[in-house]
Write an enzyme that holds these catalytic residues in place. Sequence first.
Site, PDB file in Angstrom:
ATOM      1  N   SER A 123       4.791   1.632   1.382  1.00  0.00           N
ATOM      2  CA  SER A 123       5.895   2.250   0.631  1.00  0.00           C
ATOM      3  C   SER A 123       6.582   3.302   1.485  1.00  0.00           C
ATOM      4  CB  SER A 123       5.383   2.920  -0.639  1.00  0.00           C
ATOM      5  OG  SER A 123       4.753   1.990  -1.455  1.00  0.00           O
ATOM      6  N   GLU A 124       5.766   4.090   2.196  1.00  0.00           N
ATOM      7  CA  GLU A 124       6.347   5.145   3.029  1.00  0.00           C
ATOM      8  C   GLU A 124       7.154   4.559   4.181  1.00  0.00           C
ATOM      9  OE1 GLU A 124       2.910   7.560   3.702  1.00  0.00           O
ATOM     10  OE2 GLU A 124       3.044   8.266   1.619  1.00  0.00           O
TER      11      GLU A 124
ATOM     12  N   SER B  83       0.864  -1.177   0.000  1.00  0.00           N
ATOM     13  CA  SER B  83       0.000   0.000   0.000  1.00  0.00           C
ATOM     14  C   SER B  83       0.904   1.231   0.000  1.00  0.00           C
ATOM     15  CB  SER B  83      -0.866   0.015   1.258  1.00  0.00           C
ATOM     16  OG  SER B  83      -0.032   0.237   2.371  1.00  0.00           O
ATOM     17  N   LYS B  84       0.259   2.386  -0.105  1.00  0.00           N
ATOM     18  CA  LYS B  84       1.020   3.628  -0.084  1.00  0.00           C
ATOM     19  C   LYS B  84       1.762   3.750   1.262  1.00  0.00           C
ATOM     20  CE  LYS B  84       0.472   8.308  -1.504  1.00  0.00           C
ATOM     21  NZ  LYS B  84      -0.271   9.469  -1.143  1.00  0.00           N
ATOM     22  N   ARG B  85       1.038   3.343   2.311  1.00  0.00           N
ATOM     23  CA  ARG B  85       1.640   3.449   3.640  1.00  0.00           C
ATOM     24  C   ARG B  85       2.842   2.503   3.774  1.00  0.00           C
ATOM     25  NH1 ARG B  85      -1.799   1.920   8.380  1.00  0.00           N
ATOM     26  NH2 ARG B  85      -3.411   3.327   7.607  1.00  0.00           N
TER      27      ARG B  85
END
Length: 497
Positions: A261-262, A257-259
Amino acid sequence: MTDTKQPARVRFAPSPTGRTHLGSGRTALYNYLLARQTGGQFILRIEDTDQKRYVESAEEELMEGLRWLGMEWDEGPDVGGNYGPYRQTERREIYAKYARQLVENGHAYYCFCSHDEEKEIDTEKHARQQHRDICPDRDVDLAEADQKIKSGAEHVIRFRMSHEGNITVTDAVRGDITVENSTLDDTILVKSDGLPVYHLAVVIDDHLMKITHAIRTSEWLPTFPLHGHLYAAFDWEQPTWIHPSIFLKPDGKGKMSKRDSEALLAAGKPIFLSDFGKFGYLPEAVVNWAALIGWSYDDKTEEFSMAELIEKFSVEKLNPAPAALNFTKLDHFNGVYIRSLDVVDLAARMKPFFEKAGYDVSDNEKLIQVAAALQVRLGNLTEVPEKGGFFFVEDVHPEAEALIGKKMDAVSALALAKRIEKLVRELPDFSMDSANQPFRDLAAEMETKVGNVFGFLRDSIAAQKVSPPIFETMEIVGREKVMERIKHGIELLETLQ
Ligand code: GLU
């Protein structure tokens, strides 16, 4: 199956909606490999029809990312080509013409229902029913619809999906996919702003740009049958479709998810193309690593340069199973490629890392010597300042205590240091041949371990516990500085007496 003998015309077709993910880089890479292997063309097409999600810097960033990885395109918005424009918002009239064609031959219709797509999806009615079953405009006479449009009525164009039968689409690695048409809806093809959605634009563009193979993210698998319908409606031949594996989180549990990746980024593991370089990775390593996420040549070969990938890549060996990201492997490849670089090239790649850390590395000859000394000791370019910064400073600052060898005290350490200083001063040069034996003899004479002799040299000259081999280090630092640093070491030991 793909005929890789024919020159392939392939495209990488990103939407400039944010940062370019490694997954997109891999999609681009597979397309690029196929183009170069077959002597075909690699095309960059910017799919910017979703203006709401448009991010201004995205296009530049993605171009930089592709070039950083070593991929140049033959046709694209910046380099031109015979099949342009290559930015979808500049192809508005082309889409309008073909959309009208679909309307006129009955494959699509003007719909005057609420055009707020999101609101529409939200309404309960639409959650339960397909649009085609409730749309009052589906069967409106075209002349009447045209009249409404003339009077300024907002509208979209929808595909007229058949209620009966089924459709089969074929993916080169996944085989045939058949779905019942009754499960498909009257998808919007042209939005109320006059711009087409992806589904329509991709079909028109791939056809007009004479694309032979479309390697694209598997996120498009659910709408793949619609694309099949559109090809049939236009009576066009489809390209060979290829949807590679999706990426999973490093632990293999679920999609990134984007999270995620962060979180990875915060842990020093980049996932966007423009970050890999900053995090000390070589493009050669990223290319090799990315190629193997979902593709293999055989069950043993792991190292592939871009040239080897071009030679060996094949669509048939793509594995559609989801693949977990393995950063340990990336680190491994990075070390491999750092070691394989020509030292002059390595020096040039190390330079920005030294500079960013504030070191003056304008002496290129010295930088090359340092590159040679560090080469086998680097896993990542970010380690460069920490491992080699001492070569480029006026003075180093060792801790006085660190200059005392094992099982020694300040007094014996000072005595040893003074003898070392005398020996270094008298050495004709710092080569292994000239220096090794005298230091060993000195250690024996002083009844201490040779490690304590080299330890003092390392700590006083480099002020760190790990350095390239000591004689190589001394040679690069140079006699004058070596003597200065040894003398400073002696002074430090004197403060402890
Ligand atoms: N613009 C689409 C995306 O970014 C491209 C898909 C394709 O390659 O057809 O996902």
